[in-house]
Structure formats: C-alpha cells, structure tokens
Design a protein around this motif. Structure first.
Motif, PDB file in Angstrom:
ATOM      1  N   SER A   1       0.930  -1.291  -0.086  1.00 35.67           N
ATOM      2  CA  SER A   1      -0.124   0.103  -0.081  1.00 35.67           C
ATOM      3  C   SER A   1       0.978   1.118   0.120  1.00 35.67           C
ATOM      4  O   SER A   1       0.232   2.178  -0.003  1.00 35.67           O
ATOM      5  CB  SER A   1      -1.078   0.513   1.354  1.00 35.67           C
ATOM      6  OG  SER A   1      -0.001   0.170   2.288  1.00 35.67           O
TER       7      SER A   1
ATOM      8  N   TYR B   1      -0.468   4.273  -2.160  1.00 43.41           N
ATOM      9  CA  TYR B   1      -1.971   3.957  -1.878  1.00 43.41           C
ATOM     10  C   TYR B   1      -2.497   5.392  -1.075  1.00 43.41           C
ATOM     11  O   TYR B   1      -2.096   5.593  -0.541  1.00 43.41           O
ATOM     12  CB  TYR B   1      -3.085   2.587  -0.648  1.00 43.41           C
ATOM     13  CG  TYR B   1      -3.179   1.902  -1.452  1.00 43.41           C
ATOM     14  CD1 TYR B   1      -1.928   1.028  -2.287  1.00 43.41           C
ATOM     15  CD2 TYR B   1      -4.106   1.178  -0.853  1.00 43.41           C
ATOM     16  CE1 TYR B   1      -3.551  -0.545  -2.952  1.00 43.41           C
ATOM     17  CE2 TYR B   1      -4.711  -0.109  -1.738  1.00 43.41           C
ATOM     18  CZ  TYR B   1      -4.327  -0.504  -2.653  1.00 43.41           C
ATOM     19  OH  TYR B   1      -4.704  -1.663  -2.955  1.00 43.41           O
TER      20      TYR B   1
ATOM     21  N   ASP C   1      -7.750   4.098  -3.114  1.00 39.39           N
ATOM     22  CA  ASP C   1      -7.312   2.539  -3.654  1.00 39.39           C
ATOM     23  C   ASP C   1      -8.484   1.958  -1.985  1.00 39.39           C
ATOM     24  O   ASP C   1      -8.350   1.077  -2.654  1.00 39.39           O
ATOM     25  CB  ASP C   1      -6.006   3.250  -3.245  1.00 39.39           C
ATOM     26  CG  ASP C   1      -5.360   4.215  -4.434  1.00 39.39           C
ATOM     27  OD1 ASP C   1      -5.322   3.432  -5.559  1.00 39.39           O
ATOM     28  OD2 ASP C   1      -4.606   4.375  -3.636  1.00 39.39           O
TER      29      ASP C   1
ATOM     30  N   ALA D   1     -11.578   1.772  -3.154  1.00 41.06           N
ATOM     31  CA  ALA D   1     -11.609   0.541  -4.693  1.00 41.06           C
ATOM     32  C   ALA D   1     -11.664  -1.021  -3.754  1.00 41.06           C
ATOM     33  O   ALA D   1     -12.609  -1.204  -3.799  1.00 41.06           O
ATOM     34  CB  ALA D   1     -10.603   1.121  -5.048  1.00 41.06           C
ATOM     35  N   ASP D   2     -10.432  -1.083  -2.894  1.00 44.80           N
ATOM     36  CA  ASP D   2     -10.102  -2.669  -2.522  1.00 44.80           C
ATOM     37  C   ASP D   2     -11.687  -3.155  -1.737  1.00 44.80           C
ATOM     38  O   ASP D   2     -11.966  -3.735  -1.798  1.00 44.80           O
ATOM     39  CB  ASP D   2      -9.150  -2.722  -1.451  1.00 44.80           C
ATOM     40  CG  ASP D   2      -7.163  -2.863  -3.451  1.00 44.80           C
ATOM     41  OD1 ASP D   2      -8.239  -3.641  -3.822  1.00 44.80           O
ATOM     42  OD2 ASP D   2      -6.828  -2.468  -2.218  1.00 44.80           O
TER      43      ASP D   2
ATOM     44  N   ASN E   1      -3.994  -9.109  -1.855  1.00 47.92           N
ATOM     45  CA  ASN E   1      -3.082  -8.641  -3.045  1.00 47.92           C
ATOM     46  C   ASN E   1      -1.979  -8.959  -2.717  1.00 47.92           C
ATOM     47  O   ASN E   1      -1.122  -8.038  -3.210  1.00 47.92           O
ATOM     48  CB  ASN E   1      -3.147  -7.185  -3.147  1.00 47.92           C
ATOM     49  CG  ASN E   1      -2.519  -6.449  -0.915  1.00 47.92           C
ATOM     50  OD1 ASN E   1      -2.724  -7.571   0.013  1.00 47.92           O
ATOM     51  ND2 ASN E   1      -2.510  -5.473  -0.752  1.00 47.92           N
TER      52      ASN E   1
ATOM     53  N   SER F   1      -7.789 -10.207  -5.542  1.00 43.87           N
ATOM     54  CA  SER F   1      -7.866  -9.032  -6.431  1.00 43.87           C
ATOM     55  C   SER F   1      -7.300  -8.393  -7.249  1.00 43.87           C
ATOM     56  O   SER F   1      -7.080  -9.472  -7.958  1.00 43.87           O
ATOM     57  CB  SER F   1      -7.402  -7.529  -5.025  1.00 43.87           C
ATOM     58  OG  SER F   1      -5.868  -7.276  -5.738  1.00 43.87           O
ATOM     59  N   ASP F   2      -7.826  -7.357  -8.242  1.00 46.11           N
ATOM     60  CA  ASP F   2      -7.684  -6.572  -9.253  1.00 46.11           C
ATOM     61  C   ASP F   2      -5.889  -6.617  -8.978  1.00 46.11           C
ATOM     62  O   ASP F   2      -5.865  -6.078  -8.087  1.00 46.11           O
ATOM     63  CB  ASP F   2      -8.147  -5.634 -10.279  1.00 46.11           C
ATOM     64  CG  ASP F   2      -9.839  -6.564 -10.343  1.00 46.11           C
ATOM     65  OD1 ASP F   2      -9.192  -7.427 -11.116  1.00 46.11           O
ATOM     66  OD2 ASP F   2     -11.015  -5.498 -10.329  1.00 46.11           O
TER      67      ASP F   2
ATOM     68  N   ASN G   1      -3.463  -3.632  -8.508  1.00 47.04           N
ATOM     69  CA  ASN G   1      -3.582  -2.127  -8.933  1.00 47.04           C
ATOM     70  C   ASN G   1      -2.549  -1.510  -9.349  1.00 47.04           C
ATOM     71  O   ASN G   1      -0.524  -2.170  -8.951  1.00 47.04           O
ATOM     72  CB  ASN G   1      -3.690  -1.216  -7.787  1.00 47.04           C
ATOM     73  CG  ASN G   1      -3.128   0.383  -7.316  1.00 47.04           C
ATOM     74  OD1 ASN G   1      -3.458   0.526  -8.334  1.00 47.04           O
ATOM     75  ND2 ASN G   1      -4.434   0.359  -6.390  1.00 47.04           N
TER      76      ASN G   1
END
Length: 328
Positions: A31, A34, A38, A41-42, A257, A266-267, A269
C-alpha cells in the motif's frame, strides 16, 4: 497459471452451509502508494463478494502504519471491518505493537471476537510465551482486553496441536496459515485444521479458530524464494473443506493482494511497485475470475454469502485459461 474455483454470488438452489465470517489477508506492504481512493476501491471490491473485512498483515516498514488512518477511515465509511495481523518475520518491538492496537482498537471498524478486539499474526513462535503474555498484559493495563489468534507457522503437524496451547498459555485461538499442500503431489487434507481447532476447545480457550483458504501458491523471486505448490483445484476443494468439514469460526482468504506469491484475488493495482522479478509473472495475469466465475474442472463450487452463512452449489463450469496445464 490456472484459474481454479471462484468465490461467487448469485445462486438459487443451495446445499451445505456454515456460519462464519469471511476475511482476506491484505498485505499493507503493497500500500506504499495508496491514497484514500485505493482503500475505498479495494473495500468495495471485497464487499461485492461478501468479504467482511481485511486482516492487515503489517511489517515494521516505517510507512506501513502511516497507511492505517486512510485504511480505517475508508472502512468506517463503508461499514467494513479490519483487524491487525502482525508480521512477526520482522523485528517488532512489543511496545510498538501495543501502541498500534491501542490506537485503532476503539475504531467502529475494528473487528471484535466475543466482544474483544482480535489480533493475529504471521509467524511469531520465535517469541516465547512471556512475550505474548506481556503484550496482552500491557494492553490490559491500558484497558484493552484482546483475543489473540496467531499463525505460528512452525506448528503444522497435527500431533503438535496440544503442544502449542501448553507452550503458549497466553493465546486464545489459532490461525492455520497452511492452505496449500506441503511440497507433495497430493491434495491438502483437513488434518491440521481439525487438530488445531479441537486443540482450542481441549485447552479451554475462547478462540477463534481461523482457517486459511487460498487459490494458489507460486513464487519466483530467486534463491530460497522460488517455490510452487499443487494448486490446480485448490480453490474449489478448500472451500468445500471449510463448509462441509471444518466449519471454522473465521475463513481467511490468503490473500487479497500478495502478488509475489500469486494468490491475490484482487485486481492488480498498477500503482503498486512489484520490484524487478514479480512483474514477469504477475503483469497480465488477472485473477478476477477467482472472484467472479471460471474454473478448469468439470464443475465449480459457488459460494453465496447470506447474512452469516455460506452456502454452496455445484454448477456447470466455464473453462478458464490455463498457462500451466496439469500433466497427464
């Protein structure tokens, strides 16, 4: 890299169920760049699949705890929960651990187990019981009683399930980190889960028992940081084990993550600095299907969150891309 079974939603006819809370381990180390958006969104992405909160895996890097204000502000705004998981592979000073818990235990988003703030770890059995008893006592002196459920990773053998609680009278529960086969070409069993879960009860502790569920394990960062575990159908059968066999107090998805070990759901980042080697096997490998629906087997396990209950159903699958096919 195969995309195995998904933690999904939107199903009608339901089978087995288990009451538990669902969490995902969040690597605060990732992070660094971040901002508030951010975290928001998570959290929104996690809530969309029924995750209750993040276990904040936190090392001693100076920036990690500076990310907590944004993290907890976003969690409070979204009615999301968090608890601290100290990464004890780093040299944490006990006073700093106490201070961090003191600062955030009163947050409306800090998770309470049986009414007390939950604290967990990654590793920590290099510290003796005096360390952990002192940590709890110092928090108690500050008016904070916690539930301590560490992941002492040297304890994996089911035969040591009694030993860990006699060696550490200070711990209340246990987090079984081991959610992959142990360097063998065989599926993971629930022997460790059931032994340590029973150990909590036998020792008269209050819990919780935390069971790790993970989709994958692959790492290639050089030297001793290269490994892979048999994981092709792990996401499917590990959820089945949790729901039908172990029925833990808490399910912790490993991880949200942790890109370097390839078990992120997660996607990706793009602002996260992955270093020089991890991008070679992370970039371009979207794991979103572990959240929304693909599998490489003939059927998939969908898991629906209804209140505090997980329910499952076997359904037809959609083939997923598999870069490393199963031999044979």
């Amino acid at each position: 890299m195969s995309l195995a079974v998904v933690l999904g939603l939107q199903i009608l006819s339901l089978g087995a169920c288990v009451h538990a809370t669902a969490w995902s381990k969040f690597q605060v180390q990732n992070s660094y760049s971040y901002g508030p958006s951010d975290w928001a969104a998570d959290i929104a992405a996690a809530q969309a699949i029924g995750i209750d909160g993040f276990a904040l895996n936190t090392a001693v890097d100076t920036y990690e705890t500076t990310k907590y204000p944004d993290a907890f502000a976003a969690a409070e705004a979204a009615n999301f929960q968090m608890f601290i998981s100290f990464d004890m592979t780093y040299d944490w000073a006990e006073a700093d651990m106490v201070s961090l818990v003191q600062t955030y235990a009163s947050s409306s988003s800090y998770y309470k187990w049986n009414g007390t703030p939950l604290v967990s770890t990654f590793d920590g059995d290099a510290q003796d019981n005096d360390f952990w008893a002192g940590f709890k006592a110092d928090l108690g002196n500050a008016g904070i009683t916690i539930s301590l459920a560490p992941a002492f990773i040297d304890y994996r053998d089911p035969s040591e399930a009694t030993t860990v609680f006699s060696t550490y009278p200070s711990i209340d529960g246990f987090f079984n980190w081991w959610s992959w086969p142990a360097d063998v070409a065989a599926d993971l069993t629930t022997a460790t889960d059931l032994a340590y879960q029973a150990g909590i009860s036998t020792a008269g502790r209050s819990g919780p028992y935390i069971m790790a569920v993970s989709p994958w394990q692959f790492k290639e960062l050089g030297g001793t940081n290269d490994w892979v575990e048999q994981s092709d159908e792990l996401w499917k059968y590990r959820w089945e084990q949790a729901i039908s066999d172990v029925k833990p107090d808490i399910v912790e998805i490993v991880t949200w993550n942790d890109y370097g070990e390839s078990h992120y759901i997660s996607d990706i980042n793009p602002i996260v600095n992955l270093g020089d080697l991890a991008p070679l096997y992370v970039n371009g490998f979207d794991h979103g299907a572990w959240r929304i629906g693909s599998t490489v087997v003939n059927h998939t396990l969908l898991v629906e969150r209804i209140g505090g209950t997980f329910k499952t159903k076997q359904v037809q699958s959609v083939p997923a891309h598999q870069n490393c096919p199963i031999p044979g």
